[in-house]
Design a protein around this motif. Structure first.
Motif, PDB file in Angstrom:
ATOM      1  N   ARG B   8       5.822  -9.685 -17.066  1.00  0.00           N
ATOM      2  CA  ARG B   8       5.232  -9.024 -16.667  1.00  0.00           C
ATOM      3  C   ARG B   8       4.272  -8.368 -17.780  1.00  0.00           C
ATOM      4  O   ARG B   8       4.689  -8.185 -18.700  1.00  0.00           O
ATOM      5  CB  ARG B   8       4.894  -7.908 -15.651  1.00  0.00           C
ATOM      6  CG  ARG B   8       5.127  -7.745 -14.465  1.00  0.00           C
ATOM      7  CD  ARG B   8       5.549  -6.349 -13.521  1.00  0.00           C
ATOM      8  NE  ARG B   8       6.992  -6.528 -14.000  1.00  0.00           N
ATOM      9  CZ  ARG B   8       7.678  -5.342 -13.499  1.00  0.00           C
ATOM     10  NH1 ARG B   8       7.377  -4.766 -12.603  1.00  0.00           N
ATOM     11  NH2 ARG B   8       8.530  -5.459 -12.888  1.00  0.00           N
ATOM     12  N   PHE B  10       2.648  -6.472 -19.728  1.00  0.00           N
ATOM     13  CA  PHE B  10       2.390  -4.326 -20.185  1.00  0.00           C
ATOM     14  C   PHE B  10       1.600  -4.461 -20.645  1.00  0.00           C
ATOM     15  O   PHE B  10       0.343  -3.323 -21.205  1.00  0.00           O
ATOM     16  CB  PHE B  10       3.075  -3.892 -20.230  1.00  0.00           C
ATOM     17  CG  PHE B  10       4.304  -4.204 -19.326  1.00  0.00           C
ATOM     18  CD1 PHE B  10       5.895  -4.547 -19.297  1.00  0.00           C
ATOM     19  CD2 PHE B  10       4.196  -3.483 -17.953  1.00  0.00           C
ATOM     20  CE1 PHE B  10       6.722  -4.826 -18.169  1.00  0.00           C
ATOM     21  CE2 PHE B  10       5.298  -3.608 -16.848  1.00  0.00           C
ATOM     22  CZ  PHE B  10       6.511  -4.225 -17.056  1.00  0.00           C
ATOM     23  N   PHE B  11       0.999  -5.370 -22.704  1.00  0.00           N
ATOM     24  CA  PHE B  11       0.428  -4.691 -22.998  1.00  0.00           C
ATOM     25  C   PHE B  11      -0.293  -6.252 -23.187  1.00  0.00           C
ATOM     26  O   PHE B  11      -0.269  -7.122 -22.722  1.00  0.00           O
ATOM     27  CB  PHE B  11       1.010  -4.349 -24.904  1.00  0.00           C
ATOM     28  CG  PHE B  11       1.471  -3.635 -25.016  1.00  0.00           C
ATOM     29  CD1 PHE B  11       1.336  -2.505 -25.637  1.00  0.00           C
ATOM     30  CD2 PHE B  11       2.778  -2.853 -24.151  1.00  0.00           C
ATOM     31  CE1 PHE B  11       1.156  -1.433 -26.167  1.00  0.00           C
ATOM     32  CE2 PHE B  11       3.385  -1.744 -24.821  1.00  0.00           C
ATOM     33  CZ  PHE B  11       2.879  -0.478 -25.793  1.00  0.00           C
ATOM     34  N   SER B  17      -1.834  -1.066 -22.911  1.00  0.00           N
ATOM     35  CA  SER B  17      -2.362  -0.835 -22.043  1.00  0.00           C
ATOM     36  C   SER B  17      -1.168   0.301 -21.198  1.00  0.00           C
ATOM     37  O   SER B  17      -0.055   1.041 -21.687  1.00  0.00           O
ATOM     38  CB  SER B  17      -1.781  -2.353 -21.001  1.00  0.00           C
ATOM     39  OG  SER B  17      -0.897  -2.652 -20.728  1.00  0.00           O
ATOM     40  N   HIS B  19       1.161   1.326 -18.975  1.00  0.00           N
ATOM     41  CA  HIS B  19       2.275   0.686 -17.490  1.00  0.00           C
ATOM     42  C   HIS B  19       2.013   0.788 -16.021  1.00  0.00           C
ATOM     43  O   HIS B  19       1.770   2.052 -15.659  1.00  0.00           O
ATOM     44  CB  HIS B  19       3.281   1.960 -18.074  1.00  0.00           C
ATOM     45  CG  HIS B  19       5.013   1.015 -17.063  1.00  0.00           C
ATOM     46  ND1 HIS B  19       5.737   2.378 -16.206  1.00  0.00           N
ATOM     47  CD2 HIS B  19       5.466   0.216 -16.990  1.00  0.00           C
ATOM     48  CE1 HIS B  19       6.319   1.444 -15.951  1.00  0.00           C
ATOM     49  NE2 HIS B  19       6.102   0.577 -16.355  1.00  0.00           N
TER      50      HIS B  19
END
Lengths: 326, 311
Positions: B8, B10-11, B17, B19
């Motif tokens: 995943r 997240f950024f 970005s 969470h």
């Protein structure tokens, strides 16, 4: 913890008749405030109540009177839930002792409830975002002040908060460091996080904020968009661009009793809105062309002082009230 | 074949970005906090070496036990085997408890004071960490680590005794449930004694740090308490005699009362009256100190200093 980004236009925090006293000192007094979403600058002189406001939003202090809601949740009852969605970068040089940069951020992420499998990549990416990639394995106490500020920002955003509270994030930074920090703040806000930026550096607020909250003596001095904050005193000051001999028009206006001065190529004219007829008459009589006629915006420090003066009963010649402290 | 979940992101690359991943459930927060704090205690090479050093006396005594069981010239008579076991367990506990007190003085006592000094309390409490959870996390993680450091060497030594002399202490033939009952009782007693010792040491040492609120002074206060109690005990023993309550005022000796009571199931005879009184006084003293320490910690955490430095 993960919830939808905030709806634009809705306040991220609401305070109703909030008062907070520390001993004899009244920090907040009947504060009514809807904190708008977006990038909001929180301004005020020392002792205005900015830090107390942040502590109430975090649930670290409980209001003596009034109601506080953050992200739609009542404080302090929902303090833990709110803090899971909130990021806070304190003004103090606070760090977890004895940890490296990456461990600091990882620790902060896990404290916010992230599972380790999520926390590890996010901690590294948060450090990359804040430009600390090369120093991540160094003990944080060996960082320079600017690096520690960026580290604290990484710790505040690692869990992807919906609302970020920044207390003096640029304090002590050199111009490059300040510019970098403000860029980071803008990027974080652009991703959908609302940011409350408390600072004494008006230029920082001017550079990044869309909205301004001004506190003065524990009360609300101003809340609204930046343009309105900087707009002149109810249209009494105008910036006018003249096609032709601007100094001559300036002289003519002065002869007719209007306050006028040159500011670069423009004229700044002080007059009440009803007196604009006189201005147009003088301009027409002299044959001057007018290319721009708009309310003059003050610079931030002028606007700050003016709003404080409006709010300060001492300067308005009224009876003094006990002051507050933050 | 097990399906590997996709990583995943997240950024965004180079960006920020929100969470959207799963969070630890509210009820598991305390557990997670304890894990984080325990890892914090054992962080670093010196801490791990220090933890490993608790096994050294156990290994030394275990070698001694095995030699005495194998070499006829040093053999322990069957009737003395239980006393030999108890003496060894007590000696090991005494050594490790003393070492643990020193470790607590140097490493545990400054923990909360250090958090306050570096402004870390604000970092904890501005996150979803309740103040009581922070306090419990510190106490429980420290207590468990301390208890394990005491218990594991004792269990190692117990295993060495089992290996050397078999499951029949005292030469009395014990078979089936009788032997199981005896040894499980010993393990339970040891575990309880170590857990209580870990808990009281954790509470009192942390409270010492909180009292002075200075990470540099905290070891001095806790170490001073231990040495002070020793000095008082010696002086009073000189006046009242060795077999008096004065002996229990030595905090190091008092801690051994826990083991005396914990190992009662293994004892071949009832614990002598003086030993029982000595143990009870020691345990009582530590429990009283722990209660006072807990009150100090509670008072501190109700109004913690939330800035950097001694506020």
């Amino acid at each position: 913890m993960s919830s939808a980004p905030l709806q634009p236009g809705l306040p991220v925090a609401t305070l109703r008749a909030v008062s907070k006293t520390f001993g004899e000192v009244r920090a907040l007094h009947g504060l009514d405030l809807d904190v708008p979403a977006g990038l909001v600058g929180v301004l005020g002189p020392n002792g205005a109540g900015k830090s107390t406001l942040f502590r109430l939003l975090l649930g670290l202090e409980v209001a003596d009177a009034g109601e506080v809601q953050v992200l739609g949740l009542a404080m302090p009852d929902a303090a833990l839930e709110v803090r899971a969605r909130l990021g806070y970068m304190p003004e103090d040089d606070s760090l977890f002792p004895g940890l490296t940069g990456i461990d600091q951020v990882l620790h902060a992420a896990q404290l916010c409830g992230l599972q380790r499998i999520d926390a590890v990549p996010r901690a590294h990416q948060a450090l990359d975002l804040c430009g600390l990639s090369d120093a991540r394995y160094r003990p944080a106490l060996t960082y320079s002040l600017g690096m520690r500020q960026r580290l604290r920002l990484a710790m505040a955003v690692v869990h992807g908060p919906r609302l970020l509270l920044l207390d003096e994030p640029t304090a002590g930074l050199d111009p490059d460091g300040r510019a970098h920090m403000l860029e980071l703040v803008k990027e974080i806000a652009a991703a959908g996080t609302s940011v409350l930026l408390s600072t004494h550096v008006l230029a920082d607020v001017e550079a990044v904020c869309d909205e301004v909250v001004l506190l003065s003596r524990g009360q609300l001095g101003f809340v609204g968009p930046m343009q309105r904050f900087r707009a002149g005193t109810g249209g009494s000051s105008y910036r006018i661009r003249v096609v032709g001999d601007a100094p001559a028009l300036c002289e003519a206006l002065r002869r007719n009793g209007l306050g006028a001065e040159l500011d670069g190529g423009d004229l700044i004219v002080q007059m009440q809105p009803q007196a604009t007829q006189l201005f147009w008459q003088i301009a027409a009589d002299g044959g001057y062309g007018i290319a721009r006629f708009a309310p003059a915006e003050e610079d931030m420090s002028q606007a700050f002082v003016r709003h404080l003066r409006l709010d300060d009963p001492l300067r308005r010649g009224r009876t003094s009230q006990p002051g507050g402290a933050s | 074949m097990t399906a590997v979940p996709p990583p995943r992101a997240f950024f965004r690359p180079g960006g920020f970005s929100l969470h959207e991943g799963e969070s630890v459930a509210e009820g598991q927060r305390l557990l997670s906090l304890c894990r984080v704090f325990a890892r914090d205690l054992l962080r670093g090479v010196s801490a791990r070496l220090g933890a490993a050093s608790f096994l050294l006396p156990a290994l030394g005594i275990a070698v001694y036990v095995i030699v005495r069981s194998r070499v006829a010239a040093f053999a322990v008579p069957p009737k003395d085997q239980t006393v030999f076991l108890l003496d060894n367990l007590t000696l090991l506990f005494s050594l490790n408890a003393g070492w643990l007190m020193l470790v607590h003085a140097g490493r545990v006592a400054p923990l909360i004071a250090r958090d306050a000094w570096f402004g870390a309390l604000l970092l904890y409490f501005s996150r979803p960490v309740a103040r009581t959870h922070y306090l419990l996390g510190r106490v429980v993680s420290t207590a468990l680590v301390g208890a394990l450091l005491l218990l594991l060497p004792e269990l190692l030594l117990l295993a060495a005794h089992l290996l050397a002399f078999g499951p029949q202490p005292g030469g009395t033939p014990l078979e089936g449930w009788m032997a199981v009952w005896l040894w499980s009782g010993a393990v339970l007693g040891l575990t309880l004694a170590c857990l209580i010792a870990g808990a009281v040491l954790a509470i009192v040492s942390l409270a010492c740090g909180v009292l002075v609120r200075n990470p540099a002074s905290a070891p001095l206060l806790f170490g001073g308490c231990i040495l002070g109690s020793l000095a008082v005990s010696w002086v009073l023993q000189a006046a009242w005699g060795r077999d008096s309550v004065a002996r229990s005022l030595d905090l190091h000796h008092a801690l051994q009362g826990l083991l005396t009571l914990g190992l009662a199931p293994l004892s071949p005879a009832p614990v002598p009256a003086f030993a029982a009184m000595d143990a009870a006084t020691g345990v009582g003293l530590w429990l009283a100190l722990a209660l006072a320490g807990w009150l100090v910690l509670q008072r501190f955490i109700a109004h913690p200093p939330l800035g950097r430095g001694r506020s």
